[in-house]
Design an enzyme around this catalytic site. Structure first.
Site, mmCIF file in Angstrom:
data_model
loop_
_atom_site.group_PDB
_atom_site.id
_atom_site.type_symbol
_atom_site.label_atom_id
_atom_site.label_comp_id
_atom_site.label_asym_id
_atom_site.label_seq_id
_atom_site.Cartn_x
_atom_site.Cartn_y
_atom_site.Cartn_z
ATOM 1 N N CYS A 10 0.274 -2.326 -9.389
ATOM 2 C CA CYS A 10 0.599 -2.852 -10.525
ATOM 3 C C CYS A 10 0.500 -4.623 -9.904
ATOM 4 C CB CYS A 10 1.835 -3.330 -10.650
ATOM 5 S SG CYS A 10 1.804 -2.351 -12.589
ATOM 6 N N CYS A 84 -2.956 -0.708 -15.138
ATOM 7 C CA CYS A 84 -2.738 -1.932 -14.981
ATOM 8 C C CYS A 84 -3.398 -2.738 -16.480
ATOM 9 C CB CYS A 84 -3.550 -2.829 -13.615
ATOM 10 S SG CYS A 84 -2.709 -2.495 -12.542
ATOM 11 N N CYS A 88 -7.652 -3.452 -11.579
ATOM 12 C CA CYS A 88 -6.097 -2.947 -10.752
ATOM 13 C C CYS A 88 -5.982 -3.816 -9.472
ATOM 14 C CB CYS A 88 -5.640 -1.478 -10.470
ATOM 15 S SG CYS A 88 -4.990 -1.270 -12.167
#
Length: 136
Positions: A10, A84, A88
């Site tokens: 993340c 995300c 990402c």
């Protein structure tokens, strides 16, 4: 059998990816070596995540984990991005998938519990598909 290395990534490595690392180690540690990381770190793991993972699974993430950068973890076989909603982070791997999980940060316990349940189900699903995922 060699353990398959999986990284949950993340941007901030403070909530979803940390919960996924803890749950993966707890629920599928027999087949996965579990990590989490991000492109940025936070001074501490999300306290709602810490509290609920401890309450539900008796796992104290503050004792076993900390926010890490992508460069802090070893090379992995599988990368799971959390969803995300921006670009990402990239990490080289042999298999990649996105779980598209909404960040529960700033929401109530029910949102966190829903995310925890989705992570649990996705870990079991990943484990069941492992033989079909080309990691070697």
């Amino acid at each position: 059998m060699n353990m398959v290395k999986v990284a949950f990534i993340c941007v901030h490595n403070s909530c979803r990816s940390q919960m996924a690392e803890a749950l993966c180690r707890h629920l599928a540690g027999d087949v996965f070596e579990c990590y989490s990381a991000g492109t940025e770190t936070k001074p501490q793991i999300n306290q709602d995540a810490v509290r609920l993972i401890k309450q539900i699974y008796n796992i104290d993430m503050e004792k076993t984990q900390h926010s890490k950068l992508l460069s802090d973890i070893p090379p992995v076989d599988i990368v799971v991005t959390m969803g995300c909603n921006v670009a990402c982070p990239y990490l080289p791997c042999k298999h990649r998938e996105d779980w598209g999980l909404e960040d529960p940060t700033g929401k109530g316990d029910e949102a966190f519990k829903n995310t925890i349940d989705m992570i649990k189900e996705k870990i079991f699903d990943l484990k069941s598909r492992l033989k079909d995922i080309k990691t070697v």
